[in-house]
Design a protein around this motif. Structure first.
Motif, PDB file in Angstrom:
ATOM      1  N   PRO A 120       0.775  -1.231  -0.308  1.00 40.21           N
ATOM      2  CA  PRO A 120       0.128  -0.052   0.192  1.00 40.21           C
ATOM      3  C   PRO A 120       0.650   1.266  -0.115  1.00 40.21           C
ATOM      4  N   GLN A 121       0.459   2.247  -0.614  1.00 40.57           N
ATOM      5  CA  GLN A 121       1.210   3.489  -0.822  1.00 40.57           C
ATOM      6  C   GLN A 121       0.604   4.493   0.223  1.00 40.57           C
ATOM      7  N   THR A 122       1.702   5.356   0.721  1.00 41.24           N
ATOM      8  CA  THR A 122       1.175   6.350   1.735  1.00 41.24           C
ATOM      9  C   THR A 122       0.513   7.437   0.989  1.00 41.24           C
ATOM     10  N   PRO A 123      -0.726   7.829   1.254  1.00 41.52           N
ATOM     11  CA  PRO A 123      -1.484   9.055   0.749  1.00 41.52           C
ATOM     12  C   PRO A 123      -0.452  10.377   0.851  1.00 41.52           C
ATOM     13  N   THR A 124      -0.473  10.985  -0.450  1.00 41.01           N
ATOM     14  CA  THR A 124       0.333  11.988  -0.735  1.00 41.01           C
ATOM     15  C   THR A 124      -0.280  13.277   0.398  1.00 41.01           C
ATOM     16  N   GLN A 125       0.308  14.060   1.292  1.00 40.05           N
ATOM     17  CA  GLN A 125      -0.331  15.173   1.741  1.00 40.05           C
ATOM     18  C   GLN A 125      -0.566  16.207   0.566  1.00 40.05           C
ATOM     19  N   THR A 126      -1.706  17.005   0.912  1.00 41.82           N
ATOM     20  CA  THR A 126      -2.059  18.172   0.279  1.00 41.82           C
ATOM     21  C   THR A 126      -1.252  19.338   0.478  1.00 41.82           C
ATOM     22  N   ILE A 127      -0.468  19.992  -0.150  1.00 43.50           N
ATOM     23  CA  ILE A 127       0.075  21.221   0.134  1.00 43.50           C
ATOM     24  C   ILE A 127      -0.586  22.488  -0.164  1.00 43.50           C
ATOM     25  N   HIS A 128      -0.856  23.320   0.901  1.00 46.15           N
ATOM     26  CA  HIS A 128      -1.728  24.300   0.751  1.00 46.15           C
ATOM     27  C   HIS A 128      -1.049  25.619   0.591  1.00 46.15           C
ATOM     28  N   ALA A 129      -1.445  26.634  -0.069  1.00 46.29           N
ATOM     29  CA  ALA A 129      -1.011  27.821  -0.228  1.00 46.29           C
ATOM     30  C   ALA A 129      -1.834  28.693   0.814  1.00 46.29           C
ATOM     31  N   VAL A 130      -1.293  29.345   1.752  1.00 48.52           N
ATOM     32  CA  VAL A 130      -2.154  29.933   2.976  1.00 48.52           C
ATOM     33  C   VAL A 130      -1.782  31.489   2.661  1.00 48.52           C
ATOM     34  N   PHE A 131      -2.675  32.333   2.589  1.00 46.38           N
ATOM     35  CA  PHE A 131      -2.655  33.809   2.383  1.00 46.38           C
ATOM     36  C   PHE A 131      -3.180  34.613   3.296  1.00 46.38           C
TER      37      PHE A 131
ATOM     38  N   LYS B  79       2.706  26.222   2.188  1.00 48.31           N
ATOM     39  CA  LYS B  79       3.438  27.582   1.896  1.00 48.31           C
ATOM     40  C   LYS B  79       2.418  28.468   2.410  1.00 48.31           C
ATOM     41  N   VAL B  80       3.115  29.519   3.255  1.00 46.97           N
ATOM     42  CA  VAL B  80       2.430  30.734   3.794  1.00 46.97           C
ATOM     43  C   VAL B  80       2.846  31.980   3.372  1.00 46.97           C
ATOM     44  N   LEU B  81       2.078  32.756   2.930  1.00 42.60           N
ATOM     45  CA  LEU B  81       2.272  34.324   2.396  1.00 42.60           C
ATOM     46  C   LEU B  81       1.470  35.166   3.060  1.00 42.60           C
ATOM     47  N   LEU B  82       2.268  36.577   3.384  1.00 48.97           N
ATOM     48  CA  LEU B  82       1.212  37.724   3.445  1.00 48.97           C
ATOM     49  C   LEU B  82       0.456  38.095   2.326  1.00 48.97           C
TER      50      LEU B  82
ATOM     51  N   ALA C 243       2.859  33.651  15.050  1.00 48.45           N
ATOM     52  CA  ALA C 243       4.167  33.356  14.591  1.00 48.45           C
ATOM     53  C   ALA C 243       4.347  31.804  14.802  1.00 48.45           C
ATOM     54  N   ARG C 244       4.016  31.369  15.863  1.00 51.15           N
ATOM     55  CA  ARG C 244       4.187  29.842  16.036  1.00 51.15           C
ATOM     56  C   ARG C 244       3.585  29.196  15.020  1.00 51.15           C
ATOM     57  N   ALA C 245       2.280  29.532  14.635  1.00 44.40           N
ATOM     58  CA  ALA C 245       1.347  28.675  13.900  1.00 44.40           C
ATOM     59  C   ALA C 245       1.872  28.838  12.518  1.00 44.40           C
ATOM     60  N   VAL C 246       2.504  29.971  11.961  1.00 38.78           N
ATOM     61  CA  VAL C 246       3.040  30.094  10.482  1.00 38.78           C
ATOM     62  C   VAL C 246       4.253  29.217  10.395  1.00 38.78           C
ATOM     63  N   ARG C 247       5.078  29.114  11.612  1.00 37.59           N
ATOM     64  CA  ARG C 247       6.458  28.366  11.635  1.00 37.59           C
ATOM     65  C   ARG C 247       5.959  26.836  11.622  1.00 37.59           C
ATOM     66  N   ALA C 248       4.788  26.345  12.050  1.00 37.81           N
ATOM     67  CA  ALA C 248       4.596  25.022  12.251  1.00 37.81           C
ATOM     68  C   ALA C 248       4.162  24.647  10.884  1.00 37.81           C
ATOM     69  N   ALA C 249       3.014  25.545  10.244  1.00 39.75           N
ATOM     70  CA  ALA C 249       2.670  25.292   9.149  1.00 39.75           C
ATOM     71  C   ALA C 249       3.616  25.082   7.899  1.00 39.75           C
ATOM     72  N   ARG C 250       4.775  25.774   8.093  1.00 39.24           N
ATOM     73  CA  ARG C 250       5.491  25.843   7.042  1.00 39.24           C
ATOM     74  C   ARG C 250       6.415  24.582   7.137  1.00 39.24           C
ATOM     75  N   ASN C 251       6.723  24.465   8.340  1.00 33.92           N
ATOM     76  CA  ASN C 251       7.519  22.814   8.957  1.00 33.92           C
ATOM     77  C   ASN C 251       6.716  21.829   8.246  1.00 33.92           C
ATOM     78  N   ALA C 252       5.243  21.898   8.137  1.00 33.71           N
ATOM     79  CA  ALA C 252       4.546  20.714   7.609  1.00 33.71           C
ATOM     80  C   ALA C 252       4.305  20.612   6.266  1.00 33.71           C
ATOM     81  N   GLY C 253       4.937  21.836   5.689  1.00 35.94           N
ATOM     82  CA  GLY C 253       5.159  21.593   4.006  1.00 35.94           C
ATOM     83  C   GLY C 253       4.462  22.487   3.568  1.00 35.94           C
TER      84      GLY C 253
END
Length: 279
Positions: free
Chosen positions: A2-13, A43-46, A31-41
């Motif tokens: 079985p293959q591991t499901p691929t995580q959906t990468i989101h762009a968050v603005f 993309k976070v943009l202002l 700030a912590r939430a932004v760093r954690a989301a980026r660490n999870a893969g």
């Protein structure tokens, strides 16, 4: 096997004022939430109405994958400038002539600088400090992002947007005098009695900047999430795969949004990121 499901990468603005920051200050939980989301893969943009010249280090310090600034006129991803639109010279000249004819107090916004007429500097300081001192905890330091960046207006300045802080007539009336090509939106330092607002090139919105950014990132519109609270967030929230309005937002935004999030004073971005599974 079985293959591991691929995580959906989101762009968050994230809009800045009233969304990511509260009176110019960023909650540590955001700030912590932004760093954690980026660490999870993800993309976070202002995505802000501010030009990059009005984005001080404390707003940027969490780290972002890019910026949409000047309400969509400027886009930068991974340090590369993808779009930088300014008012055409003739429209810029007509705008300045109209504002000066009415003795308006205004700031010209470009990626490089914030510019003000020298004789308007003191009144502008009073207005801006008065706004940022409204924070309940009295931490009015958000005003420094504007006041510390102010410079006199040079000849032939190429600017993207104008913030009007005081005028004898409404900003809508000013735009009508300037004529075709100029549009109006509320700003975060709104005060009906002072006739405040922003003037920008008609046809440009945050949605344009989001589209340019996600094209470069290779992320689909369906996987885009946008947070905002103001009138200049309408197009962005409508465009995104998921649009999120901060509680108490502009009424039109509340109608458009797919869901709501608490304000910065209640850690809204951190709460929403957790609920959406971004962190």
């Amino acid at each position: 096997m079985p293959q591991t499901p691929t995580q959906t990468i989101h762009a968050v603005f994230l809009d800045v004022d009233g969304t990511y920051a509260d009176y110019g200050l960023v909650p540590e939980s955001h700030a912590r939430a932004v760093r954690a989301a980026r660490n999870a893969g993800h993309k976070v943009l202002l995505c802000t109405g501010r030009p990059i010249s009005m984005l001080p280090p404390h707003i940027l310090e969490a780290g972002f994958d890019g910026l949409v600034a000047s309400a969509g006129a400027y886009v930068e991803v991974a340090g590369e400038i993808l779009m930088d639109r300014r008012l055409p010279a003739d429209l810029a000249a007509k705008t300045l002539a109209t504002l000066d004819a009415h003795d308006a107090i205004y700031v010209l916004e470009s990626p490089e600088s914030l510019n003000v007429r020298v004789n308007a500097t003191e009144r502008l300081r009073q207005i801006i400090e008065g706004h940022f001192n409204q924070r309940e905890d009295g931490q009015g330091t958000g005003s420094s992002a504007i006041l510390d960046a102010l410079e006199p207006i040079p000849a032939d300045l190429a600017f993207a947007k104008v913030s009007v802080f005081e005028a004898p007539i409404s900003v809508t009336e000013l735009a009508a005098e300037i004529g075709e090509g100029i549009a109006v939106v509320e700003n975060s330092i709104a005060d009906e009695s002072r006739h405040t607002g922003e003037l920008y090139q008609r046809g440009i919105s945050k949605a344009d900047g989001v589209e340019v950014a996600i094209t470069r990132l290779g992320i689909s519109r369906a996987d885009t999430i946008a947070f905002g609270d103001g009138e200049n967030d309408l197009e962005m929230v409508a465009y995104a795969g998921m649009g999120i309005a901060i509680e108490g937002s502009h009424p039109g935004l509340m109608v458009l949004a797919d869901r709501t999030a608490p304000p910065p004073s209640r850690d809204g971005i951190a709460v929403a990121f957790a609920e959406l599974g971004l962190i």
